[in-house]
Design an enzyme around this catalytic site. Structure first.
Site, PDB file in Angstrom:
ATOM      1  N   HIS A 104     -14.146   1.314  -5.994  1.00 12.26           N
ATOM      2  CA  HIS A 104     -14.026   1.008  -4.814  1.00 12.26           C
ATOM      3  C   HIS A 104     -15.387   2.182  -4.148  1.00 12.26           C
ATOM      4  O   HIS A 104     -14.241   2.934  -2.908  1.00 12.26           O
ATOM      5  CB  HIS A 104     -12.564   1.381  -3.724  1.00 12.26           C
ATOM      6  CG  HIS A 104     -11.916   0.116  -3.993  1.00 12.26           C
ATOM      7  ND1 HIS A 104     -12.075  -0.875  -4.521  1.00 12.26           N
ATOM      8  CD2 HIS A 104     -10.193   0.481  -4.440  1.00 12.26           C
ATOM      9  CE1 HIS A 104     -10.889  -2.088  -4.131  1.00 12.26           C
ATOM     10  NE2 HIS A 104      -9.903  -1.025  -4.806  1.00 12.26           N
ATOM     11  N   GLN A 113      -2.861   1.973 -13.867  1.00 13.51           N
ATOM     12  CA  GLN A 113      -2.792   1.844 -11.842  1.00 13.51           C
ATOM     13  C   GLN A 113      -2.134   0.569 -12.335  1.00 13.51           C
ATOM     14  O   GLN A 113      -1.892  -0.784 -12.756  1.00 13.51           O
ATOM     15  CB  GLN A 113      -3.876   1.162 -11.238  1.00 13.51           C
ATOM     16  CG  GLN A 113      -4.666   2.476 -11.058  1.00 13.51           C
ATOM     17  CD  GLN A 113      -5.201   2.565  -9.789  1.00 13.51           C
ATOM     18  OE1 GLN A 113      -6.540   2.305 -10.078  1.00 13.51           O
ATOM     19  NE2 GLN A 113      -4.902   2.040  -8.736  1.00 13.51           N
ATOM     20  N   GLU A 128       0.060  -2.183 -10.034  1.00 16.09           N
ATOM     21  CA  GLU A 128      -0.097  -1.994  -8.724  1.00 16.09           C
ATOM     22  C   GLU A 128       0.253  -3.863  -8.132  1.00 16.09           C
ATOM     23  O   GLU A 128      -0.828  -4.106  -7.618  1.00 16.09           O
ATOM     24  CB  GLU A 128      -1.618  -2.171  -7.996  1.00 16.09           C
ATOM     25  CG  GLU A 128      -2.509  -1.869  -9.474  1.00 16.09           C
ATOM     26  CD  GLU A 128      -4.393  -0.960  -8.051  1.00 16.09           C
ATOM     27  OE1 GLU A 128      -3.432  -1.161  -7.395  1.00 16.09           O
ATOM     28  OE2 GLU A 128      -4.494  -1.211  -8.963  1.00 16.09           O
ATOM     29  N   ALA A 174      -0.574   0.217  -1.160  1.00 18.55           N
ATOM     30  CA  ALA A 174      -1.185  -0.826  -0.804  1.00 18.55           C
ATOM     31  C   ALA A 174      -0.950  -1.691  -1.568  1.00 18.55           C
ATOM     32  O   ALA A 174      -1.025  -3.065  -1.017  1.00 18.55           O
ATOM     33  CB  ALA A 174      -2.706  -0.074  -0.391  1.00 18.55           C
ATOM     34  N   ASP A 175      -2.246  -1.756  -3.210  1.00 15.08           N
ATOM     35  CA  ASP A 175      -1.962  -2.957  -3.775  1.00 15.08           C
ATOM     36  C   ASP A 175      -0.819  -3.790  -4.011  1.00 15.08           C
ATOM     37  O   ASP A 175      -0.536  -5.217  -3.809  1.00 15.08           O
ATOM     38  CB  ASP A 175      -3.407  -2.734  -5.178  1.00 15.08           C
ATOM     39  CG  ASP A 175      -4.190  -2.876  -4.362  1.00 15.08           C
ATOM     40  OD1 ASP A 175      -4.716  -4.136  -3.884  1.00 15.08           O
ATOM     41  OD2 ASP A 175      -5.158  -1.779  -4.826  1.00 15.08           O
TER      42      ASP A 175
END
Length: 237
Positions: free
Chosen positions: A30, A132, A134, A159-160
């Site tokens: 990101h 991760q 997610e 978040a995800d």
């Protein structure tokens, strides 16, 4: 404790080191950072005595091996949803017979092969692949990942995960899922990390819960928040 690095500035790493951070996570997922810039940032981290992690943009083994070759001590792999994806990432970080990583001792990780290849080979035993989790699929697959020793560490972010579950980030079910992952990891002896905002209370609470690593905010947000606090405080006065 560490922070994401998103800005293409060596000063970000230096400032985080001066602040007392233990590590940085250089973010190739990101941010607009190039792999060459990430290599430079990792070099600065090593020189400043903090640990350089790199979050790769996807699951490609070439990203993992290249980041490890330029000196990353760990790679963070986003959106790992299946056991096969976790195994591919792990194998990309290890040489035969433990994995499928290609030999490249004429790199920073191998001291440019000036001391022979053994240091490079031995170094692979000290790197980590952090996945991760997610998504709902990742949550379901995690028990098998842990049972098959497919991961060195797990990183959670609300978040995800909340988007995958179809709920808000502050929904109690998100926290419950994350605590279940933390418990599974602790039972398996696998470090579990948490991504949070740059908030001291959140970091302290995560440490008390048992998280081994907390990634608190990022260099861009820290700069922006400090600047905004000055602007808002002075105008209010």
């Amino acid at each position: 404790m560490g922070s994401w690095v998103k800005l293409p500035a060596t000063e970000s790493v230096e400032l985080l080191a001066e602040a007392g951070m233990d590590l940085v996570v250089i973010d190739l997922e990101h941010s607009p950072l190039s792999i060459q810039t990430a290599s430079t940032l990792a070099t600065v981290a090593l020189g400043r005595g903090i640990v350089p992690f790199v979050r790769v943009p996807d699951h490609a083994p070439s990203w993992i091996s290249r980041c490890l070759d330029f000196g990353a001590r760990a790679v963070v792999v986003p959106h790992v949803d299946t056991v096969d994806q976790a195994l591919i990432a792990r194998n990309a970080a290890q040489f035969e017979p433990r994995g499928r990583r290609g030999m490249g001792p004429t790199t920073r990780a191998g001291s440019w092969n000036l001391r022979g290849p053994q240091q490079y080979i031995d170094g692979a035993r000290e790197v980590a692949v952090v996945v991760q989790i997610e998504s709902a699929e990742g949550l379901a697959a995690l028990p098998e990942m842990l049972a098959r020793d497919a991961v060195d560490g797990v990183l959670l972010g609300a978040a995800d995960l909340s988007m995958s579950l179809g709920v808000a980030m502050d929904d109690p079910s998100v926290s419950q899922h994350m605590l279940e992952v933390l418990s599974r990891c602790m039972d398996s002896g696998v470090p579990c990390a948490l991504a949070t905002g740059a908030n001291a209370s959140l970091v302290a609470a995560a440490a008390e819960q048992g998280y081994s690593m907390v990634v608190a905010g990022n260099d861009a947000s820290l700069l922006g928040a400090a600047a905004r606090a000055v602007v808002q405080g002075s105008r209010a006065t």
